[in-house]
Design a protein around this motif. Structure first.
Motif, PDB file in Angstrom:
ATOM      1  N   PRO A 276      -7.270   3.881  -1.174  1.00  0.00           N
ATOM      2  CA  PRO A 276      -7.360   2.411  -1.167  1.00  0.00           C
ATOM      3  C   PRO A 276      -6.463   1.761  -0.114  1.00  0.00           C
TER       4      PRO A 276
ATOM      5  N   PRO B 256       2.143   4.759  -3.614  1.00  0.00           N
ATOM      6  CA  PRO B 256       1.749   6.164  -3.641  1.00  0.00           C
ATOM      7  C   PRO B 256       1.594   6.753  -2.249  1.00  0.00           C
TER       8      PRO B 256
ATOM      9  N   ARG C  82      -0.660   7.972 -11.200  1.00  0.00           N
ATOM     10  CA  ARG C  82       0.177   6.994 -10.495  1.00  0.00           C
ATOM     11  C   ARG C  82       1.650   7.375 -10.691  1.00  0.00           C
TER      12      ARG C  82
ATOM     13  N   CYS D   1      -5.875   8.044 -12.712  1.00  0.00           N
ATOM     14  CA  CYS D   1      -4.768   8.541 -11.886  1.00  0.00           C
ATOM     15  C   CYS D   1      -3.442   8.411 -12.626  1.00  0.00           C
TER      16      CYS D   1
ATOM     17  N   MET E  83      -6.630   0.515 -15.602  1.00  0.00           N
ATOM     18  CA  MET E  83      -5.639   1.527 -15.257  1.00  0.00           C
ATOM     19  C   MET E  83      -4.959   2.087 -16.506  1.00  0.00           C
TER      20      MET E  83
ATOM     21  N   ILE F 252      -0.943  -1.121  -3.462  1.00  0.00           N
ATOM     22  CA  ILE F 252      -2.118  -0.253  -3.259  1.00  0.00           C
ATOM     23  C   ILE F 252      -2.826  -0.036  -4.604  1.00  0.00           C
ATOM     24  N   CYS F 253      -2.055   0.318  -5.617  1.00  0.00           N
ATOM     25  CA  CYS F 253      -2.666   0.671  -6.905  1.00  0.00           C
ATOM     26  C   CYS F 253      -3.367  -0.512  -7.574  1.00  0.00           C
TER      27      CYS F 253
ATOM     28  N   ALA G  20      -9.292   4.072  -9.541  1.00  0.00           N
ATOM     29  CA  ALA G  20      -9.187   5.458 -10.031  1.00  0.00           C
ATOM     30  C   ALA G  20      -8.323   5.397 -11.292  1.00  0.00           C
TER      31      ALA G  20
ATOM     32  N   GLN H 270      -1.722  11.770  -3.342  1.00  0.00           N
ATOM     33  CA  GLN H 270      -2.037  11.394  -4.721  1.00  0.00           C
ATOM     34  C   GLN H 270      -3.324  10.570  -4.771  1.00  0.00           C
ATOM     35  N   CYS H 271      -3.463   9.666  -3.816  1.00  0.00           N
ATOM     36  CA  CYS H 271      -4.651   8.801  -3.821  1.00  0.00           C
ATOM     37  C   CYS H 271      -5.922   9.599  -3.561  1.00  0.00           C
TER      38      CYS H 271
ATOM     39  N   CYS I 281      -7.017  -0.665  -6.948  1.00  0.00           N
ATOM     40  CA  CYS I 281      -7.660   0.646  -7.054  1.00  0.00           C
ATOM     41  C   CYS I 281      -8.420   0.768  -8.374  1.00  0.00           C
TER      42      CYS I 281
ATOM     43  N   ALA J  94      -6.838  11.719  -6.579  1.00  0.00           N
ATOM     44  CA  ALA J  94      -7.363  10.904  -7.680  1.00  0.00           C
ATOM     45  C   ALA J  94      -8.768  10.387  -7.353  1.00  0.00           C
ATOM     46  N   HIS J  95      -9.052  10.159  -6.096  1.00  0.00           N
ATOM     47  CA  HIS J  95     -10.379   9.663  -5.746  1.00  0.00           C
ATOM     48  C   HIS J  95     -11.435  10.755  -5.752  1.00  0.00           C
TER      49      HIS J  95
END
Ligand code: SF4
Ligand code: SF4
Lengths: 317, 400
Positions: free
Chosen positions: A311, A268, A253, A251, A188, A242-243, A248, A272-273, A246, A276-277
């Protein structure tokens, strides 16, 4: 641990990120406050980033700024030519003037735009990728990223792949945050406001990031007493349920978006998720295309094919 | 443990059902001193239009409410003050779930927590008769008269007056209709000396299940834990010596509490906030009633939607991803007696240093220690008693 100090020098200092600077005020940071803050930053070993307004800053401020090693983030429409020339990062808030701007390899560039306008400027971005070494695109309306935009955004990103492959094949390793960062990263690499970076606002107080200042959130400390972030663990990846599961990695974040959309800095919103995906998956396609053109390209890097865009859907408590 | 010991009943369809709460009124006849509802008032009563719109929204979004069954919960203030409205809502739910062929049509409960004062009124009784097989009612009575009247006093000016007599007169009627009826008792600092006598008194009224807990707020004084442990120890002696454990249960004593918890395997959140839904008179949705404005001392309400715009699923994401370790301080993660140490998400939020549900309040820490010590005593003593009784020679054995 805090490593970066971001200082918008006035209320109309350019935004480098998702938030908009305060409209209608041009209040500038007080020289004494700035002086004290920079001494503190040196003692804390922080890297300082200054954000400038279009009209530049006065001599008094200039003198203090030069007492510390720093990064200058300057708007593309800055009327102080020397300031613009010396900028490390130049920010475009509109598409006006981009075509004729004198881009340089030693500067990085940020374009701030809405998703829809971005999608409509595919040709412009393709042209830009040939001229710059580093381009960051910052979408300013993430909360409005609705399912109707998903396909358009995906197609836009994928349409840039041939240009990037062409540039790499000819030895120009252009960086575009939305596509190449994910390929280069092994973990990350998010904005990290509140954890690695902190903002000193023109009012002389500390904030998690300029967005929290401009959005009217309470300060997290004064220059007198130093920063005091409550519940600091919530800004760390370890405390973001969540992050932390993940991949991604590119991102942002954005903790400000998190606060807006879910009321929690560590959680998030869906927009946003998903965004980013879509970038992550397009990066995967870019990596495949680069490998086709340049066999063996980053052979260690694997970006798995995944079936989800959020995610959150993988968490069952 | 042998089935001779009465277990606490688990809630109907526990874990399988959606809990939907209508805050029908913020008014109440009482002004209990420990009441967490800081914003009680006589004005905010739910209208039929709001209630109907809420039911319509929920039933129209069956895909978002997939739990096999539902508990329609009615709270206040005092819910039975709004019995006409409640009756109309319940009738509407029944006809609409039938008309829509909704999967909750035959899998529902109507649940009430009442102060019991107007339980015997004609309207309440008519409602109970009409819906009897689908109802759970809990009446709150705090124990002996002196303990109950210490906190549960009538609203209004003039000298303080306890409500015990008005409630206790309805207990026989309630138990005749709901023989397994349980009561909830809340313990604050001033109540500690009365715990033993109160639980025994409730048993003597015929209430077989006493759900009792200490408040989560930071109200504890020095020495409260010692006093609490002492009361629970005395209560344990009474329950065991008089064999009360065979027919009566008290939630303070549980074999499952006081053990360490695994950071990965036992990482669930304690409470169901976010998996429940609360609706207030304005038609706003909350993850649980504790997040409505009238329940909060220090924080803004957390509104996750309303009857017009529906639920904002982003606002539920923190609640649905919140686990035990992420919200707990290190001392709780390392705690040797962590199991059974509860928290209330709403109180966590209200007491947190920032506007977050991710900071666990540990105000009950020393009370949990005290409870675990008394609980260990209870089970050791009970097991020993059972063991001795099992080994006791019977009359028919002929000693040589
Ligand atoms: S929190 Fe980070 S990503 Fe979000 S606006 Fe601030 S600096 Fe940008
Ligand atoms: S995509 Fe979502 S889960 Fe992943 S880092 Fe970004 S905000 Fe967090």
């Amino acid at each position: 641990m805090i490593k970066y100090l971001i200082i918008p020098l006035s209320d109309n200092a350019v935004s480098f990120c998702h938030y908009n600077a305060r409209k209608g005020s041009s209040a500038t940071i007080e020289t004494e406050t700035l002086r004290k803050a920079l001494i503190w930053a040196m003692k804390e070993n922080l890297s300082v980033q200054f954000l400038y307004p279009s009209e530049g800053v006065g001599k008094n401020i200039e003198l203090i700024i030069n007492t510390i090693d720093h990064t200058d983030i300057v708007p593309a429409d800055c009327r102080d030519n020397n300031r613009l020339k010396g900028a490390d990062i130049v920010v475009f808030n509109t598409w006006d003037g981009i075509e004729t701007f004198g881009f340089r390899p030693d500067q990085s560039y940020i374009i701030r735009t809405t998703t829809e306008i971005l999608i409509n400027h595919r040709d412009g971005i393709q042209a830009l990728l040939k001229k710059v070494n580093r381009l960051n695109i910052v979408v300013t309306d993430v909360p409005n990223f609705n399912p109707e935009l998903h396909n358009g955004y995906q197609e836009f990103l994928e349409s840039l792949i041939p240009t990037i492959v062409e540039e790499y094949s000819s030895g120009h390793m252009v960086q575009l945050n939305l596509l190449t960062d994910r390929i280069m990263l092994t973990g990350m690499n998010n904005c990290n406001a509140g954890n690695e970076s902190l903002t000193l606002a023109p009012d002389g107080n500390f904030y998690t990031c300029p967005a929290f200042y401009f959005d009217g959130f309470p300060a997290v400390g004064t220059t007198e007493q130093g920063p005091d972030i409550k519940n600091p663990q919530l800004y760390r990846l370890s405390h973001a349920p969540i992050c932390r599961i993940c991949d991604a990695y590119q991102c942002k974040r954005c903790v400000w978006h998190n606060q807006q959309l879910t009321f929690e800095v560590n959680t998030p919103g869906k927009q946003q998720c998903v965004m980013a995906h879509i970038e992550r998956n397009a990066s995967r396609k870019l990596l495949e295309a680069l490998r086709k053109a340049m066999p063996g390209f980053m052979s260690e890097t694997i970006i798995q094919e995944i079936k989800y865009l959020d995610p959150f859907d993988n968490i069952k408590i | 443990m042998d089935s001779i010991i009465k277990d606490l009943d688990t809630t109907w369809q526990d874990g399988e059902s959606k809990n939907i709460t209508f805050i029908v009124t913020k008014d109440c006849q009482l002004a209990c001193k420990y009441c967490y509802l800081v914003g009680k008032n006589e004005k905010e009563r739910m209208t039929w239009e709001v209630a109907k719109a809420a039911v319509d929204y929920i039933l129209a979004h069956e895909e978002d409410f997939q739990e096999p069954s539902v508990v329609w919960d009615f709270i206040g203030g005092e819910p039975f003050l709004e019995i006409d409205l409640i009756d109309r809502i319940c009738d509407y739910i029944k006809t609409e779930t039938f008309r829509l062929n909704h999967h909750w049509f035959d899998s529902y409960r109507f649940s009430f927590s009442t102060n019991g004062i107007n339980y015997d009124s004609e309207k309440v009784q008519r409602f109970i008769t009409k819906n009897h097989s689908h109802i759970s009612v809990g009446i709150t009575i705090d124990g002996t008269k002196r303990k109950h009247d210490l906190n549960r006093i009538w609203k209004g000016d003039g000298p303080e007056k306890g409500s015990y007599d008005a409630v206790v007169k309805n207990i026989p009627l309630w138990l005749s209709q709901f023989p397994e009826g349980s009561t909830k008792v809340t313990i604050s600092s001033a109540d500690i000396p009365y715990i033993r006598e109160s639980v025994l008194h409730l048993y003597s009224l015929g209430i077989k299940e006493v759900n009792i807990n200490v408040v989560f707020e930071d109200v504890w004084n020095d020495g409260d834990d010692k006093l609490f442990e002492e009361q629970l120890t005395l209560l344990a002696d009474d329950i065991i010596e008089h064999g009360l454990y065979k027919n009566y249960a008290c939630s303070f004593f549980s074999e499952a509490i006081g053990k360490p918890l695994d950071a990965q395997l036992d990482n669930q959140n304690w409470c169901g906030a976010g998996k429940m839904l609360s609706i207030d008179a304005a038609g706003n949705f909350y993850p649980c009633t504790r997040f409505a404005g009238y329940s909060l001392r220090n924080k803004r309400p957390i509104i996750i939607g309303n009857i017009t715009d529906g639920i904002d699923s982003n606002k539920l994401r923190p609640f649905l991803t919140l686990d035990r370790t992420t919200q707990s301080p290190q001392k709780c993660i390392d705690c040797e007696i962590a199991s059974g140490c509860a928290w209330c998400q709403g109180e966590n939020y209200d007491a947190a240093k920032t506007d977050t549900i991710f900071q666990r309040s540990t105000a009950i820490c020393k009370m949990h220690y005290a409870r675990v010590r008394a609980n260990n005593y209870y089970w050791n003593k009970l097991f020993r008693k059972e063991e001795l009784e099992a080994n006791k020679p019977t009359q028919s054995v002929n000693p040589i």
